[in-house]
Design an enzyme around this catalytic site. Structure first.
Site, mmCIF file in Angstrom:
data_model
loop_
_atom_site.group_PDB
_atom_site.id
_atom_site.type_symbol
_atom_site.label_atom_id
_atom_site.label_comp_id
_atom_site.label_asym_id
_atom_site.label_seq_id
_atom_site.Cartn_x
_atom_site.Cartn_y
_atom_site.Cartn_z
ATOM 1 N N THR A 166 66.526 105.614 89.046
ATOM 2 C CA THR A 166 66.975 104.806 90.043
ATOM 3 C C THR A 166 68.207 104.879 90.818
ATOM 4 O O THR A 166 68.391 104.780 91.958
ATOM 5 C CB THR A 166 67.195 103.178 89.334
ATOM 6 O OG1 THR A 166 66.010 102.965 88.332
ATOM 7 C CG2 THR A 166 67.036 102.291 90.313
ATOM 8 N N GLY A 167 69.259 105.417 90.183
ATOM 9 C CA GLY A 167 70.408 105.928 90.807
ATOM 10 C C GLY A 167 70.352 106.752 92.109
ATOM 11 O O GLY A 167 70.899 106.575 92.825
ATOM 12 N N GLU A 203 76.895 105.045 88.052
ATOM 13 C CA GLU A 203 76.985 105.222 86.745
ATOM 14 C C GLU A 203 75.736 105.173 86.173
ATOM 15 O O GLU A 203 74.975 104.462 85.971
ATOM 16 C CB GLU A 203 77.823 104.048 86.330
ATOM 17 C CG GLU A 203 79.339 103.806 87.256
ATOM 18 C CD GLU A 203 80.286 104.684 86.459
ATOM 19 O OE1 GLU A 203 80.063 105.713 85.898
ATOM 20 O OE2 GLU A 203 81.489 104.455 86.996
ATOM 21 N N GLU A 260 67.764 110.751 76.900
ATOM 22 C CA GLU A 260 68.441 109.231 76.445
ATOM 23 C C GLU A 260 67.490 108.284 76.150
ATOM 24 O O GLU A 260 66.361 108.064 76.955
ATOM 25 C CB GLU A 260 69.130 108.840 77.845
ATOM 26 C CG GLU A 260 69.786 107.515 77.515
ATOM 27 C CD GLU A 260 70.423 106.797 78.814
ATOM 28 O OE1 GLU A 260 69.532 106.620 79.906
ATOM 29 O OE2 GLU A 260 71.583 106.638 78.658
ATOM 30 N N LYS A 315 73.362 91.892 92.334
ATOM 31 C CA LYS A 315 72.055 91.943 91.745
ATOM 32 C C LYS A 315 71.987 92.323 90.241
ATOM 33 O O LYS A 315 72.123 93.445 89.785
ATOM 34 C CB LYS A 315 70.879 92.568 92.572
ATOM 35 C CG LYS A 315 69.428 92.310 91.980
ATOM 36 C CD LYS A 315 68.278 93.342 92.411
ATOM 37 C CE LYS A 315 68.175 94.324 91.357
ATOM 38 N NZ LYS A 315 67.932 93.711 89.962
ATOM 39 N N CYS A 359 75.322 102.960 77.662
ATOM 40 C CA CYS A 359 75.275 104.328 78.386
ATOM 41 C C CYS A 359 76.333 105.393 77.751
ATOM 42 O O CYS A 359 75.795 106.443 77.553
ATOM 43 C CB CYS A 359 75.729 104.282 79.616
ATOM 44 S SG CYS A 359 77.318 103.349 79.727
HETATM 45 P P1 NAD Z 1 67.348 100.694 85.618
HETATM 46 O O1 NAD Z 1 67.649 101.831 86.319
HETATM 47 O O2 NAD Z 1 65.989 100.605 85.431
HETATM 48 O O3 NAD Z 1 67.753 99.386 86.432
HETATM 49 C C1 NAD Z 1 69.115 99.162 86.751
HETATM 50 C C2 NAD Z 1 69.067 98.020 87.924
HETATM 51 O O4 NAD Z 1 68.469 98.679 89.125
HETATM 52 C C3 NAD Z 1 68.385 96.831 87.521
HETATM 53 O O5 NAD Z 1 69.112 95.754 88.225
HETATM 54 C C4 NAD Z 1 66.928 97.130 88.311
HETATM 55 O O6 NAD Z 1 66.309 95.930 88.709
HETATM 56 C C5 NAD Z 1 67.371 98.032 89.455
HETATM 57 N N1 NAD Z 1 66.580 98.690 90.210
HETATM 58 C C6 NAD Z 1 65.293 98.954 89.981
HETATM 59 N N2 NAD Z 1 64.578 99.787 90.864
HETATM 60 C C7 NAD Z 1 65.385 99.707 91.736
HETATM 61 C C8 NAD Z 1 65.541 100.482 93.238
HETATM 62 N N3 NAD Z 1 64.331 101.141 93.570
HETATM 63 N N4 NAD Z 1 66.664 100.028 94.042
HETATM 64 C C9 NAD Z 1 67.530 99.589 93.575
HETATM 65 N N5 NAD Z 1 67.636 98.926 92.472
HETATM 66 C C10 NAD Z 1 66.412 98.914 91.636
HETATM 67 O O7 NAD Z 1 68.220 100.702 84.301
HETATM 68 P P2 NAD Z 1 68.043 99.660 83.070
HETATM 69 O O8 NAD Z 1 66.810 100.178 82.251
HETATM 70 O O9 NAD Z 1 68.199 98.209 83.631
HETATM 71 O O10 NAD Z 1 69.400 100.180 82.308
HETATM 72 C C11 NAD Z 1 69.325 101.368 81.570
HETATM 73 C C12 NAD Z 1 70.033 102.254 82.024
HETATM 74 O O11 NAD Z 1 71.562 102.142 82.684
HETATM 75 C C13 NAD Z 1 70.409 103.654 81.091
HETATM 76 O O12 NAD Z 1 69.919 104.850 81.747
HETATM 77 C C14 NAD Z 1 71.782 103.387 80.858
HETATM 78 O O13 NAD Z 1 72.502 104.602 80.383
HETATM 79 C C15 NAD Z 1 72.351 103.137 82.002
HETATM 80 N N6 NAD Z 1 73.595 102.612 81.989
HETATM 81 C C16 NAD Z 1 74.761 103.221 82.664
HETATM 82 C C17 NAD Z 1 75.944 102.808 82.478
HETATM 83 C C18 NAD Z 1 77.327 103.657 82.947
HETATM 84 O O14 NAD Z 1 78.316 102.928 83.202
HETATM 85 N N7 NAD Z 1 77.059 104.815 83.273
HETATM 86 C C19 NAD Z 1 76.399 101.279 81.847
HETATM 87 C C20 NAD Z 1 75.240 100.748 81.409
HETATM 88 C C21 NAD Z 1 73.692 101.185 81.553
#
Ligand code: NAD
Length: 484
Positions: free
Chosen positions: A232-233, A250, A383, A176, A284
């Site tokens: 979200t994680g 991640e 962040e 997704k 990230c």
């Molecule tokens: P986000 O957590 O808002 O969304 C990430 C994904 O999760 C999206 O596809 C979103 O639609 C989905 N999502 C949202 N709510 C959900 C739920 N309740 N259940 C399941 N999925 C859901 O993050 P973002 O704004 O898209 O990305 C930015 C974040 O990602 C930053 O914190 C960044 O550090 C992190 N990031 C981490 C890495 C890494 O490898 N550690 C790499 C890239 C980005």
């Protein structure tokens, strides 16, 4: 661009959402619509998971020889590379990143498939010596259906980073993408099908948080790989745990860059700027907490001057810095810039939207350097995910390590010094998944394990370590002959 809506990829076919819903994807440089995309709902997630489950044991995938699987992944790598120009333009338009950065992302995506293509026929088990009359061996079997949820910032790379090792291990995938950047993941799935990947092996279901939640908690998923924010994680890891399936999460970072007074400032400068301002700071692992040794003010002056000299523009004009991905992200960064002023920050460069009227419609923020804060400030701890660095000062090695570790995050870290003792002491003391000494992560990504300590997550992607998430060990113990 717009035209007909882009469709979901499920079971080898392009299909509309079951309820017919779509969403609009926007060019962040001009805030103008570029495409309509089918919005996957729970029924589409059910459909994709069922297709992935069926593909797992279908003869054309489940019984494929491992060398053939490797050749197939290699073909996908080559096809991605052959379409580099088209994919880079699409990624640049969708995310806003400069074309050269998007080209590097295409190459990284190709490298993931190439790297894991070589491992398919080497994922062997072991034999365990138990003595006469007993033969014990292990087999590494695919874990099953992998549910993958990715963020907006590196859609091409993240699609390849999760799906290539999963496919190499013999798993199937339901992926997704973020609603803010769904276009290239759909293209990768189409390319893989063209290369002969059997139906149902790689399914792509763009959607929002509800779609992600439906996938993360789906009982037909055997493993979850999530990349995104901490908040979200946590939800995704909980959903996976409720089904007793493992997850890799991640998450975010606020990675320290330790610059000692004896560092090569010019090398450090280009690396710091590339990491913090590349992809408009939406990385990230970006080194956004720059720790400068007292006495090295010259570095700070150079950093501020460099940030002020960077050229902003739409990704297609190949600027130094593109727009942020969305109005949401731009507003988040603006909020942090206001907070920084309230916290007493001195703005040494940037600090807001650019004055250029040509950029007025897009989601641009100037590369920004903030000083005058302590590590207690929220601006220094949280962040921001934009082109903003916070500079803090330190006295000596112990002080640097203490400040670097005084963070809820532990993703990447960087140290710049000509003194190998100091460099290795920082590497030993720092609590982070990655340490770079006089180096950056750029150009070295695919082969190395990558993941976080502390709130930056758990599990490892990239390199050979990633395969642990997509395989499970079966032990077979056999008695024979005259056992004593
Ligand atoms: P986000 O957590 O808002 O969304 C990430 C994904 O999760 C999206 O596809 C979103 O639609 C989905 N999502 C949202 N709510 C959900 C739920 N309740 N259940 C399941 N999925 C859901 O993050 P973002 O704004 O898209 O990305 C930015 C974040 O990602 C930053 O914190 C960044 O550090 C992190 N990031 C981490 C890495 C890494 O490898 N550690 C790499 C890239 C980005």
């Amino acid at each position: 661009m717009t035209g007909e809506p882009r469709l979901l990829v499920i079971d080898g076919k392009q299909v509309p959402a079951a309820d017919g819903r779509t969403f609009t994807v926007v060019d962040p440089a001009h805030a103008s619509p570029i495409a309509e995309v089918a919005l996957a709902g729970p029924a589409d997630v059910d459909h994709a998971v069922a297709a992935a489950r069926a593909a797992l044991t279908a003869p054309e995938w489940g019984r494929m020889r491992t060398a053939d699987r490797g050749r197939l992944l290699y073909r996908i790598a080559m096809a991605i590379r052959e379409q580099s120009d088209r994919l880079a333009r699409l990624e640049s338009l969708d995310v806003g990143k400069p074309l050269q950065q998007a080209k590097a992302d295409v190459e990284a995506a190709a490298r993931y498939f190439e790297f894991y293509a070589g491992i398919t026929d080497k994922l062997g088990g072991t034999t365990i010596p138990l003595g006469p009359g007993l033969l014990d061996y292990t087999v590494r079997e695919p874990i099953g259906v992998s549910g993958q949820i990715i963020p907006f910032n590196y859609p091409l790379q993240n699609t390849a980073r999760g799906s290539a090792p999963a496919l190499a291990a013999g798993c199937t995938v339901v992926l997704k993408p973020s609603p803010e950047a769904p276009l290239t993941p759909l293209e990768i799935a189409a390319i893989a099908l063209d290369c002969g990947l059997p139906p149902g092996v790689l399914n792509v279901v763009p959607g929002d948080g509800d779609t992600g939640a439906a996938l993360a908690g789906h009982p037909g998923i055997d493993q979850v790989t999530f990349t995104g924010s901490v908040a979200t994680g946590i939800k995704v890891a909980q959903a996976a745990a409720a089904n007793v399936v493992p997850s890799v999460v991640e998450l975010g970072g606020k990675s320290p860059v330790v610059v000692f007074a004896d560092a090569d400032f010019d090398l450090a400068l280009s690396a710091v700027a590339g990491s913090a301002f590349g992809n408009a700071g939406q990385t990230c692992s970006a080194g956004t907490r720059v720790l400068v040794q007292r006495g090295a003010e010259e570095f700070l002056d150079k950093l501020a001057a460099h940030a002020g000299s960077l050229r902003l523009g739409p990704g297609s004009s190949d600027p130094d810095v593109g727009p942020l991905v969305s109005a949401r992200q731009r507003d988040r960064v603006r909020g942090y810039l206001e907070l920084a002023r309230e916290e007493g920050a001195v703005v040494r460069a940037g600090g807001g939207a650019p004055a250029d009227p040509e950029l007025a419609d897009g989601y641009f923020i100037q590369p920004t350097v903030l000083t005058g804060l302590t590590n207690e400030a929220r601006t220094a701890r949280e962040e921001i995910f934009g082109p903003v660095v916070t500079v803090l000062e330190f006295d000596d090695l112990e002080d640097a390590v203490a400040i670097a570790n005084d963070s809820p995050y532990g993703l990447s870290s960087y140290v710049w010094t000509r003194d190998i003792d100091k460099a290795l002491s920082v590497a030993e003391g720092i609590k982070a998944g990655q340490v770079y000494i006089n180096a950056t992560g750029v150009g070295t990504g695919v082969e190395l394990p990558f993941g976080g300590y502390k709130h930056s997550g758990w599990g490892r992607e990239k390199g050979l370590d990633a395969l642990a998430s997509y395989t499970q060990t079966k032990n077979v113990c056999i008695g024979f002959g005259n056992r004593s």
